[in-house]
Design a protein around this motif. Structure first.
Motif, PDB file in Angstrom:
ATOM      1  N   SER A 101       0.823  -1.210   0.000  1.00 17.41           N
ATOM      2  CA  SER A 101       0.000   0.000   0.000  1.00 17.41           C
ATOM      3  C   SER A 101       0.859   1.263   0.000  1.00 17.41           C
ATOM      4  CB  SER A 101      -0.958   0.004   1.193  1.00 17.41           C
ATOM      5  OG  SER A 101      -0.245  -0.109   2.415  1.00 17.41           O
ATOM      6  N   GLN A 102       2.014   1.204   0.667  1.00 18.67           N
ATOM      7  CA  GLN A 102       2.879   2.381   0.707  1.00 18.67           C
ATOM      8  C   GLN A 102       3.424   2.721  -0.672  1.00 18.67           C
ATOM      9  OE1 GLN A 102       3.219   3.961   3.796  1.00 18.67           O
ATOM     10  NE2 GLN A 102       3.890   5.649   2.512  1.00 18.67           N
ATOM     11  N   ASP A 103       3.669   1.711  -1.512  1.00 18.73           N
ATOM     12  CA  ASP A 103       4.106   1.968  -2.881  1.00 18.73           C
ATOM     13  C   ASP A 103       3.084   2.826  -3.614  1.00 18.73           C
ATOM     14  OD1 ASP A 103       6.425   0.421  -2.607  1.00 18.73           O
ATOM     15  OD2 ASP A 103       5.435  -1.394  -3.321  1.00 18.73           O
ATOM     16  N   VAL A 104       1.828   2.424  -3.499  1.00 17.22           N
ATOM     17  CA  VAL A 104       0.768   3.143  -4.204  1.00 17.22           C
ATOM     18  C   VAL A 104       0.555   4.521  -3.596  1.00 17.22           C
ATOM     19  CG1 VAL A 104      -1.683   3.100  -4.844  1.00 17.22           C
ATOM     20  CG2 VAL A 104      -0.333   0.985  -4.885  1.00 17.22           C
ATOM     21  N   ASN A 105       0.547   4.593  -2.278  1.00 19.58           N
ATOM     22  CA  ASN A 105       0.347   5.880  -1.612  1.00 19.58           C
ATOM     23  C   ASN A 105       1.450   6.871  -1.983  1.00 19.58           C
ATOM     24  OD1 ASN A 105      -1.603   6.988   0.340  1.00 19.58           O
ATOM     25  ND2 ASN A 105       0.201   7.357   1.599  1.00 19.58           N
ATOM     26  N   ALA A 188       8.463  -5.487   1.655  1.00 20.09           N
ATOM     27  CA  ALA A 188       9.667  -5.158   2.423  1.00 20.09           C
ATOM     28  C   ALA A 188      10.753  -4.550   1.545  1.00 20.09           C
ATOM     29  CB  ALA A 188      10.204  -6.412   3.120  1.00 20.09           C
ATOM     30  N   GLY A 189      10.360  -4.080   0.379  1.00 19.05           N
ATOM     31  CA  GLY A 189      11.322  -3.437  -0.508  1.00 19.05           C
ATOM     32  C   GLY A 189      12.139  -4.396  -1.355  1.00 19.05           C
ATOM     33  N   THR A 190      11.760  -5.682  -1.393  1.00 16.02           N
ATOM     34  CA  THR A 190      12.563  -6.670  -2.120  1.00 16.02           C
ATOM     35  C   THR A 190      11.958  -7.089  -3.445  1.00 16.02           C
ATOM     36  OG1 THR A 190      11.451  -8.544  -1.063  1.00 16.02           O
ATOM     37  CG2 THR A 190      13.374  -7.615   0.071  1.00 16.02           C
ATOM     38  N   THR A 210      14.632   1.597  -3.250  1.00 15.03           N
ATOM     39  CA  THR A 210      13.339   2.102  -2.797  1.00 15.03           C
ATOM     40  C   THR A 210      13.551   3.192  -1.757  1.00 15.03           C
ATOM     41  OG1 THR A 210      13.218   0.341  -1.155  1.00 15.03           O
ATOM     42  CG2 THR A 210      12.136  -0.052  -3.257  1.00 15.03           C
ATOM     43  N   TRP A 211      12.755   4.246  -1.844  1.00 13.18           N
ATOM     44  CA  TRP A 211      13.026   5.429  -1.028  1.00 13.18           C
ATOM     45  C   TRP A 211      12.052   5.629   0.118  1.00 13.18           C
ATOM     46  CZ3 TRP A 211       8.787   8.541  -1.212  1.00 13.18           C
ATOM     47  CH2 TRP A 211       8.011   8.550  -2.401  1.00 13.18           C
ATOM     48  N   ARG A 212      11.050   4.767   0.259  1.00 11.31           N
ATOM     49  CA  ARG A 212      10.023   5.062   1.267  1.00 11.31           C
ATOM     50  C   ARG A 212      10.575   5.096   2.682  1.00 11.31           C
ATOM     51  NH1 ARG A 212       8.021  -0.189  -0.252  1.00 11.31           N
ATOM     52  NH2 ARG A 212       8.358  -1.726   1.392  1.00 11.31           N
TER      53      ARG A 212
END
Length: 233
Positions: A101-105, A188-190, A210-212
């Protein structure tokens, strides 16, 4: 309209940062993710077409999503659930595949910012024109200068306005040059959910980029795939 809408988002910038603007951006990310994966053979083209067709903002209730966002922690989780309901059952497993969800957000936030930039820069240009006119009209209008919050030697109001103009020009250049990246790393960014092919969705972007977790989208990582939302969209 909320209490601060006229202060923080005015004119043509307002709809771009509204709830409807955010919803459209999140759906654009989900559609682009499906199209990009289909282009790589990671899902059937008909599944991507069904997902893209379902990503029409008018199909979704912004108010209901807002209610569900609280318990979920963000609006993407209830949106993905609603999106799956709009897709034929045989294609639902491909919705939001490999993403968190954080990717999309985060990517939606970059789209919202990019779409707001054009009207914002237009407003900024109008303000710069006004400052230039003031600087010219008041080049001999004397006023008290200030230093450490106290009255100092005389200056002109034209000089004051010219200072504003210079600062606004510097800020405009920074906005025009701003790079706003796609965020896509998975839970998890993988990118492990795509079996070692996740990095192909955004070319030249390894999982470590990934920068989140770093919270610095202004210094992004890699070029976005042609299938992802164009930055000028």
């Amino acid at each position: 309209m909320d209490l601060f809408s006229g202060t923080f988002a005015r004119g043509s910038t307002a709809p771009e940062v509204s709830a409807a603007g955010w919803l459209a951006a999140m759906l654009d990310v989900e559609a682009a993710l499906a199209v990009a994966q289909a282009g790589l053979g990671l899902m059937p083209p008909e599944a991507a077409a069904a997902i893209e067709d379902a990503c029409a903002p008018e199909r979704y209730d912004v108010g209901k999503l807002a209610e569900l966002a609280g318990p979920a922690g963000n609006p993407v989780i209830p949106l993905v659930a609603a999106l799956r309901e709009q897709v034929p059952p045989e294609h639902r497993k491909h919705v939001h595949r490999g993403a968190t969800s954080q990717d999309v957000n985060d990517t939606a936030a970059m789209l919202v910012a990019r779409r707001a930039l054009a009207p914002l820069i237009a407003d900024l240009d109008a303000i710069r024109d006004a400052c230039a006119a003031l600087a010219d009209a008041h080049r001999r209008t004397v006023m008290a200068g200030r230093t450490v919050g106290q009255q100092a030697v005389p200056v002109t109001f034209g000089l004051k306005a010219a200072g504003w103009l210079t600062a606004l020009g510097r800020d405009r250049a920074a906005l025009v040059g701003l790079r706003l990246p796609v965020q896509y790393g998975g839970a998890a960014g993988t990118l492990s959910a795509l079996g070692g092919r996740g990095h192909e969705v955004i070319p030249a972007s390894p999982p470590s980029s990934t920068w989140r977790s770093r919270c610095c989208p202004g210094t992004p990582t890699a070029p976005r795939s042609p299938s992802w939302p164009a930055p000028s969209a």
